[in-house]
Design a protein around this motif. Structure first.
Motif, mmCIF file in Angstrom:
data_model
loop_
_atom_site.group_PDB
_atom_site.id
_atom_site.type_symbol
_atom_site.label_atom_id
_atom_site.label_comp_id
_atom_site.label_asym_id
_atom_site.label_seq_id
_atom_site.Cartn_x
_atom_site.Cartn_y
_atom_site.Cartn_z
ATOM 1 N N ILE A 41 0.800 -1.317 -0.120
ATOM 2 C CA ILE A 41 -0.296 0.073 0.010
ATOM 3 C C ILE A 41 0.778 1.273 0.012
ATOM 4 O O ILE A 41 0.406 2.583 -0.816
ATOM 5 C CB ILE A 41 -1.075 0.050 1.145
ATOM 6 C CG1 ILE A 41 -1.820 1.238 0.949
ATOM 7 C CG2 ILE A 41 -0.385 -0.094 2.606
ATOM 8 C CD1 ILE A 41 -3.143 1.253 2.014
ATOM 9 N N THR A 42 2.100 1.190 0.419
ATOM 10 C CA THR A 42 2.691 2.333 0.974
ATOM 11 C C THR A 42 3.310 2.765 -0.500
ATOM 12 O O THR A 42 3.429 3.941 -0.974
ATOM 13 C CB THR A 42 3.944 2.283 1.869
ATOM 14 O OG1 THR A 42 3.293 2.006 3.123
ATOM 15 C CG2 THR A 42 5.116 3.348 1.762
ATOM 16 N N LYS A 45 0.457 4.136 -2.729
ATOM 17 C CA LYS A 45 0.167 5.456 -2.432
ATOM 18 C C LYS A 45 1.370 6.615 -2.793
ATOM 19 O O LYS A 45 1.037 7.496 -3.388
ATOM 20 C CB LYS A 45 0.228 5.644 -0.779
ATOM 21 C CG LYS A 45 -1.201 4.984 -0.325
ATOM 22 C CD LYS A 45 -2.191 5.864 -0.596
ATOM 23 C CE LYS A 45 -3.718 5.344 -0.026
ATOM 24 N NZ LYS A 45 -4.022 5.601 1.184
ATOM 25 N N LYS A 46 2.587 6.107 -2.948
ATOM 26 C CA LYS A 46 3.582 6.877 -3.358
ATOM 27 C C LYS A 46 3.702 7.294 -4.831
ATOM 28 O O LYS A 46 3.726 8.440 -5.151
ATOM 29 C CB LYS A 46 5.047 6.332 -2.931
ATOM 30 C CG LYS A 46 5.277 6.510 -1.723
ATOM 31 C CD LYS A 46 6.855 5.777 -1.466
ATOM 32 C CE LYS A 46 7.537 5.708 0.051
ATOM 33 N NZ LYS A 46 7.883 7.226 0.395
ATOM 34 N N VAL A 144 7.554 11.962 -1.564
ATOM 35 C CA VAL A 144 7.309 10.689 -1.638
ATOM 36 C C VAL A 144 8.424 9.648 -2.736
ATOM 37 O O VAL A 144 8.366 8.523 -2.454
ATOM 38 C CB VAL A 144 5.837 10.343 -2.376
ATOM 39 C CG1 VAL A 144 4.945 11.158 -1.421
ATOM 40 C CG2 VAL A 144 5.878 10.989 -3.754
ATOM 41 N N GLU B 106 -5.175 3.326 7.391
ATOM 42 C CA GLU B 106 -5.109 1.864 6.947
ATOM 43 C C GLU B 106 -3.972 1.292 7.640
ATOM 44 O O GLU B 106 -2.861 1.771 7.198
ATOM 45 C CB GLU B 106 -5.421 1.693 5.583
ATOM 46 C CG GLU B 106 -5.887 0.105 5.059
ATOM 47 C CD GLU B 106 -5.967 0.045 3.666
ATOM 48 O OE1 GLU B 106 -6.123 0.829 2.913
ATOM 49 O OE2 GLU B 106 -5.639 -1.308 3.117
ATOM 50 N N GLY B 108 -0.673 -0.326 7.445
ATOM 51 C CA GLY B 108 0.510 -0.317 6.560
ATOM 52 C C GLY B 108 0.467 0.759 5.681
ATOM 53 O O GLY B 108 1.452 0.910 5.044
ATOM 54 N N ASP B 109 -0.345 1.718 5.731
ATOM 55 C CA ASP B 109 -0.417 2.995 4.816
ATOM 56 C C ASP B 109 0.477 4.043 5.443
ATOM 57 O O ASP B 109 0.162 4.771 6.193
ATOM 58 C CB ASP B 109 -1.712 3.367 4.734
ATOM 59 C CG ASP B 109 -1.736 4.615 3.734
ATOM 60 O OD1 ASP B 109 -0.650 4.897 3.393
ATOM 61 O OD2 ASP B 109 -2.962 4.961 3.160
ATOM 62 N N ASP B 110 1.858 3.764 5.369
ATOM 63 C CA ASP B 110 2.848 4.772 5.889
ATOM 64 C C ASP B 110 2.701 6.062 5.344
ATOM 65 O O ASP B 110 2.815 7.091 6.149
ATOM 66 C CB ASP B 110 4.182 4.352 5.348
ATOM 67 C CG ASP B 110 4.630 2.805 6.019
ATOM 68 O OD1 ASP B 110 3.914 2.584 6.850
ATOM 69 O OD2 ASP B 110 5.641 2.562 5.548
ATOM 70 N N GLU B 111 2.205 6.344 4.213
ATOM 71 C CA GLU B 111 1.942 7.751 3.779
ATOM 72 C C GLU B 111 0.926 8.423 4.412
ATOM 73 O O GLU B 111 1.261 9.766 4.772
ATOM 74 C CB GLU B 111 1.630 7.671 2.140
ATOM 75 C CG GLU B 111 2.757 7.428 1.173
ATOM 76 C CD GLU B 111 4.032 8.417 1.065
ATOM 77 O OE1 GLU B 111 3.649 9.696 1.096
ATOM 78 O OE2 GLU B 111 4.898 8.046 1.373
#
Lengths: 174, 134
Positions: A41-42, A45-46, A144, B106, B108-111
């Motif tokens: 997910i990270t 999202k980046k 990011v 969420e 795990g959503d580091d952002e």
């Protein structure tokens, strides 16, 4: 010794004017493609944030050249074993080049903490322009990405240049 | 004072400000085409809430205002307005109201988690960080 060959695969490509809905379509497509490849997910999202900021930048700030078909907005998303790479191009008036170049060089000169400070100072002091830009997009892209932001300006004529931004997001971080 | 309820769209978040229960929620996705047009009425509502509700509470015990932020994504132009909204709550806090800010992300959503940490740092005010699973 032979050269190491980096094989990259193009995941998405767009050429031509961009509407807000088309940006949404490209974002959804990217999210599905990266999800299928098991990106966490990270990372998703980046890539999402880098795509939004760079494509909205085109949508809000591009200087369109009348009757031109060659230097329209261009976007591509590539992946190799280490990185996801975005290429985003648009035409820009020559007199805006030095200001944009200055912003890019500034973010490239900063480390993670420096970027956080710049973001903080900009958001606390800056006003949102009528186009909705808060002067934060480029800083956010650099934040990011966690890599240097590559860019080129190619002169088209005495009035316009073609600006290309290349953002790398590492997905193979151990 | 009436609640402020804005239903979400593909590009804008859900807003649910409920003055009766002192509950203020923003959730979802924020990438409005017209970011000023979307958030200006929200800030205006908060101004009116301050004038019409908070300023009229002359009790020794002030309100406990709960802010729930459950964002899945917001672009940089939206972050400026989310900060402006929270700065309003900081003003309420400085006038004696208790303010609780819950920042959901969420797992795990580091952002989103880091964005919350940065905003908390900018405000100099602690958030309650709450992970959730989808």
């Amino acid at each position: 010794m032979g050269e190491v060959e980096i094989v990259s695969e193009e995941l998405l490509r767009h050429f031509g004017p961009l509407s807000y809905e088309e940006i949404g379509f490209l974002l959804n497509k990217m999210a599905t493609l990266l999800d299928k490849r098991g990106m966490n997910i990270t990372i998703r999202k980046k890539v999402y944030a880098a795509m939004v900021e760079s494509l909205e930048n085109i949508y809000k700030h591009q200087d369109t050249i009348a009757d031109d078909k060659e230097y329209m907005p261009k976007f591509s998303l590539l992946i190799d074993s280490q990185n996801i790479s975005l290429f985003v191009s648009n035409s820009i008036l020559n007199h805006k080049v030095s200001l944009l170049k200055g912003k890019l060089d500034k973010v490239n000169s900063l480390d993670k903490d420096g970027l956080k400070d710049l973001y903080k100072n900009t958001i606390l002091s800056g006003n949102v322009s009528p186009k909705g830009g808060a002067g934060l997009g480029i800083i956010n892209i650099a934040k990011v990405s966690e890599n240097k932001v590559n860019y080129t300006f190619s002169a088209i004529n005495d009035r316009y240049s073609y600006f290309t931004l290349n953002v790398l997001i590492s997905h193979n971080i151990k | 004072m009436d609640s402020l309820i804005i239903e979400p769209t593909e590009f804008t978040p859900r807003i649910n400000f409920d003055p009766e229960n002192n509950l203020f929620e923003i959730s979802g996705f924020s990438r409005p085409e017209n970011v000023i047009g979307f958030y200006r009425p929200v800030l205006k509502w908060l101004d009116e809430f301050s004038d019409n509700v908070l300023s009229k509470n002359i009790d020794y015990n002030k309100n406990l205002l709960t802010v729930n932020l459950r964002m899945t994504y917001f672009n940089s132009a939206s972050s400026k307005f989310i900060l402006d909204i929270l700065l309003e709550f900081m003003k309420y806090h400085s006038r004696g109201n208790e303010v609780l800010i819950n920042w959901y992300y969420e797992e795990g959503d580091d952002e989103i988690q880091e964005s919350g940490e940065e905003i908390s740092d900018m405000l100099g005010y602690p958030f309650n960080f709450i992970p959730y699973q989808t």
